[in-house]
Design an enzyme around this catalytic site. Structure first.
Site, PDB file in Angstrom:
ATOM      1  N   GLY A  14       0.722  -1.312   0.211  1.00 32.80           N
ATOM      2  CA  GLY A  14      -0.191  -0.222  -0.086  1.00 32.80           C
ATOM      3  C   GLY A  14       1.283   1.329   0.097  1.00 32.80           C
ATOM      4  CE  LYS A  15       6.589   1.129  -2.013  1.00 32.80           C
ATOM      5  NZ  LYS A  15       6.749   0.546  -2.742  1.00 32.80           N
ATOM      6  CE  LYS A  37       7.768   3.844  -8.393  1.00 28.82           C
ATOM      7  NZ  LYS A  37       7.533   3.372  -6.830  1.00 28.82           N
ATOM      8  N   GLY A 110       9.569   4.687  -2.624  1.00 32.28           N
ATOM      9  CA  GLY A 110      10.842   4.037  -3.183  1.00 32.28           C
ATOM     10  C   GLY A 110       9.946   2.995  -4.218  1.00 32.28           C
ATOM     11  CG  MET A 201      -8.338  -4.220   1.462  1.00 34.46           C
ATOM     12  SD  MET A 201      -6.579  -4.278   1.978  1.00 34.46           S
ATOM     13  CE  MET A 201      -5.873  -5.275   3.385  1.00 34.46           C
ATOM     14  N   GLY A 202      -8.545  -0.998  -0.136  1.00 36.85           N
ATOM     15  CA  GLY A 202      -9.391  -1.033  -0.806  1.00 36.85           C
ATOM     16  C   GLY A 202      -9.323   0.854  -1.493  1.00 36.85           C
TER      17      GLY A 202
END
Length: 238
Positions: A14-15, A37, A110, A201-202
């Site tokens: 989930g980064k 990024k 990262g 989540m999601g």
């Protein structure tokens, strides 16, 4: 802090969505934000990468990636196999420092975990953080096995005298199991740093407007949110 490095305890924790949530909260607080990024892998030239996904979810950020490699591998391996120049920690640090002169907050995301190799010399995101003297936010998974990978990441950061800003759980389900609920208490203990958030989540599948409106409820005040770690612990821990 003007630069925050965001790493994960591994892949698929989930980064990127966490980076987007941090960016959305900072924007809502009135700060200008850039997202860097360090190395994008496994994405075609015509596909949006992680930086673009952060911009889609968070809003008006400056989105930059230093290099893109076609195969979904560690950046150093992907660069070698593609016959392309690798990204070095110095490249990441220089790009982040330049963005920091033009923005209130720079988020450096990262690839995978902290020690994933970028170049043949073994350069990593940790090396870039050292060059920047920047704090590091660790995104961890919720379930069984996360205590080990989180503690290892925290120990590595401390061995390098880097500031571990905190831990964010990158995906919290509607019906957590016993291990997940216990980890709410144990994660800050093994890492020696507080929990600074838990994303549902999601969350990345929300419409951008809903994502931006809800993001502050997932992150602690240190990350410009309203999430209460103690209330979450009391509610979720067994």
């Amino acid at each position: 802090m003007s630069i925050l490095v965001i790493t994960g305890t591994g892949t698929e924790v989930g980064k990127t969505v966490t980076t987007a949530a941090v960016a959305a909260c900072a924007l809502a607080a009135g700060r200008s934000v850039a997202v860097l990024k360090a190395a994008q892998t496994g994405v075609r030239p015509d596909e949006p990468g992680d930086a673009a996904e952060v911009a889609r979810l968070a809003g008006a950020v400056t989105a930059t990636e230093l290099a893109r490699y076609p195969e979904p591998l560690a950046p150093g391996t992907a660069a070698r196999r593609a016959g392309m120049a690798p990204v070095r920690p110095q490249d990441v640090a220089e790009a982040a420092a330049k963005l920091a002169t033009e923005h209130d907050l720079v988020l450096v995301e990262g690839a995978g975990g902290l020690l994933v190799r970028f170049d043949p010399a073994g350069g990593t995101l940790a090396d870039a953080a050292e060059l920047l003297k920047a704090p590091v936010l660790v995104v961890a998974s919720a379930g069984l096995g996360t205590l080990n990978t989180t503690e290892l990441t925290a120990r590595e950061l401390r061995s390098r005298r880097l500031d571990l800003a905190g831990i964010v759980i990158g995906g919290w389900p509607d019906s957590p199991d016993l291990a997940m609920r216990c980890n709410v208490t144990d994660l800050p203990d093994v890492a020696g740093t507080p929990l600074l958030g838990a994303l549902p989540m999601g969350a990345g599948s929300l419409a951008p407007a809903d994502f931006r409106a809800t993001a502050p409820s997932w992150l602690a005040p240190r990350l410009d949110g309203t999430w209460d770690a103690e209330a979450f612990r009391v509610h979720e821990a067994p």
